[in-house]
Scaffold this active site. Structure first.
Site, PDB file in Angstrom:
ATOM      1  N   LYS A  95       0.286  -1.430  -0.001  1.00 10.23           N
ATOM      2  CA  LYS A  95      -0.261  -0.096  -0.056  1.00 10.23           C
ATOM      3  C   LYS A  95       0.735   1.362   0.184  1.00 10.23           C
ATOM      4  O   LYS A  95       0.586   1.871   0.902  1.00 10.23           O
ATOM      5  CB  LYS A  95      -1.138   0.110   1.343  1.00 10.23           C
ATOM      6  CG  LYS A  95      -2.016  -0.932   0.904  1.00 10.23           C
ATOM      7  CD  LYS A  95      -3.095  -1.425   2.097  1.00 10.23           C
ATOM      8  CE  LYS A  95      -3.884  -2.314   2.038  1.00 10.23           C
ATOM      9  NZ  LYS A  95      -3.559  -3.481   2.275  1.00 10.23           N
ATOM     10  N   ARG A  96       2.300   1.637  -0.801  1.00  7.21           N
ATOM     11  CA  ARG A  96       2.573   2.136  -1.104  1.00  7.21           C
ATOM     12  C   ARG A  96       2.653   3.941  -1.099  1.00  7.21           C
ATOM     13  O   ARG A  96       1.084   3.650  -2.373  1.00  7.21           O
ATOM     14  CB  ARG A  96       3.858   1.772  -1.393  1.00  7.21           C
ATOM     15  CG  ARG A  96       4.916   1.702  -1.653  1.00  7.21           C
ATOM     16  CD  ARG A  96       5.882   1.405   0.774  1.00  7.21           C
ATOM     17  NE  ARG A  96       6.447  -0.056   0.136  1.00  7.21           N
ATOM     18  CZ  ARG A  96       6.581   0.117   2.129  1.00  7.21           C
ATOM     19  NH1 ARG A  96       4.847  -0.264   3.403  1.00  7.21           N
ATOM     20  NH2 ARG A  96       6.906  -0.894   2.930  1.00  7.21           N
TER      21      ARG A  96
END
Lengths: 270, 270
Positions: A95-96
């Site tokens: 979930k960058r």
């Protein structure tokens, strides 16, 4: 082969829409791993090897490795998955999201260091924050749309011009960001109606669906609302219900049974 | 002492609002680091030691370490900062965000493994995704509001009930999430008007302001629009303009000069 092509091939060859999440929590490991310095790798490897035949993808969650200083185990795990289970795409759940120049470093982390086939990404910073991932046409970018957690609606359900924000994200990804055809979206299984709405917006784009447990109460609703016309288009992700199906010596067999049961439950609805 | 208290004490003792960003890019390092196996640590340490007197905080950006498999260097760097520069808060720039159980692992990563005083977080998944960070009353949570990148407006400027989304985020954090008084927000320097609007919403909450370079064209506007009544309330972050002020042997002195010049430019506007 692109991520999307690899996924389609795997949906077909495995006859499964199950994505096996690999979220190691040593406190939940079977007793045999006590004192094992390489327990994180060994446990995840055993689960993956036992469940591979029921999996359309693997999804290691990076925080569970980072909290344990186990980056090396994650790296070896993904290498093992590629070697022993070629054709099963590996999605690094990270979930960058950051400004473009930093997102390039995150893309290097996910795709070069860890050799993941796809990575999950957060859309809040907008297109240029996702661009370094999008630019890697051979890899996938799985973008958060409507998540499965209780607070998901805090932002994602806010109404923008009469429609919830998550639908705007779906539109942006489908109509603007997916120029290379390597995007997918995250929509939680806890919201079947929202799955249906997102599917109507995005065509055949794959949807990663977390939130279906061993009980799988909603598996049927998920398939009915969000599968594509050919009965695929979904990665129904399960982590804890598979990983920790048994804390005894049968942990690997129990994980395989849980993955198989979820596959069958989903396939019964296809 | 809480993060907010530590920050106030440091604003006062340093007479500076400059946050020194530590984003190592080996290709930009001075020649002396060629072939140095520990270059990432050594370069960041030198920059930090040279700039500490002008810094109200340090902000290592984790992707720049992760892309290099340099977690160990990051860990030693933060330990060095705490030892040599006590009283200068360390913000781990990681922009984490995930469902609650995973966010707990990210909190362990940031606060226990790396011993950061604060971490940056992404609000897209809603309150429960930030809760494990909020629960650590002795640490800070710096939440993305209006970022400095070109695509920031893709989502953040969408109008919700007649107001842009980023203002809703500011309201939520100020009125609902900040129960322990340990929150701060990210608002880019590139948007002085938006800084003013956010400041009007959040009272004295600290704002981390990226986007001011060595040139600092907007430093005056940032201070005028967003400082608190006592002339503080801001962490004006600069990374590349300080880190890579010189690629020669004078890299540390040049970094110190750049940090000092930014401090003075900001202070002239306070």
């Amino acid at each position: 082969m692109s991520f999307t092509q690899a996924l389609k091939a795997r949906w077909s060859s495995s006859n499964s829409l199950v994505c096996v999440g690999l979220d190691p929590e040593p406190a939940k490991f079977p007793k045999r791993f006590a004192g094992d310095d390489d327990a994180v790798f060994a446990f995840c490897r055993d689960i993956a090897d036992a469940t591979a035949e029921y999996a359309c993808a693997f999804k290691p969650q990076i925080a569970h490795f980072a909290a344990l200083s186990a980056e090396d185990a994650l790296q070896r795990l993904i290498a093992h998955l590629h070697e022993k289970h070629p054709g099963v795409p590996v999605i690094l759940d990270a979930k960058r999201g950051d400004i473009g120049s930093t997102a390039q470093q995150y893309a290097r982390e996910a795709f070069d260091r860890y050799a993941a086939d796809a990575v999950t990404a957060n859309p809040y910073l907008g297109r240029d924050s996702v661009q370094p991932f999008l630019d890697r046409a051979d890899r996938g970018v799985v973008i958060l749309c409507r998540t499965s957690n209780p607070g998901a609606g805090d932002l994602q359900d806010l109404m923008v011009d009469g429609r919830p924000l998550y639908q705007r994200v779906a539109e942006k990804v489908a109509n603007e960001w997916n120029t290379q055809g390597n995007c997918a979206l995250v929509v939680g299984a806890t919201w079947p109606e929202q799955l249906r709405e997102v599917r109507a917006i995005i065509g055949d784009m794959p949807i990663l669906v977390p939130g279906v447990g061993a009980q799988g109460g909603d598996a049927e609703a998920v398939v009915r609302n969000a599968s594509t016309q050919d009965g695929t288009g979904l990665l129904v992700s399960s982590s804890r219900a598979i990983l920790y199906a048994s804390s005894g010596e049968d942990y690997a067999d129990a994980a395989a049974r849980a993955a198989c049961a979820l596959r069958d439950m989903i396939n019964a609805a296809r």
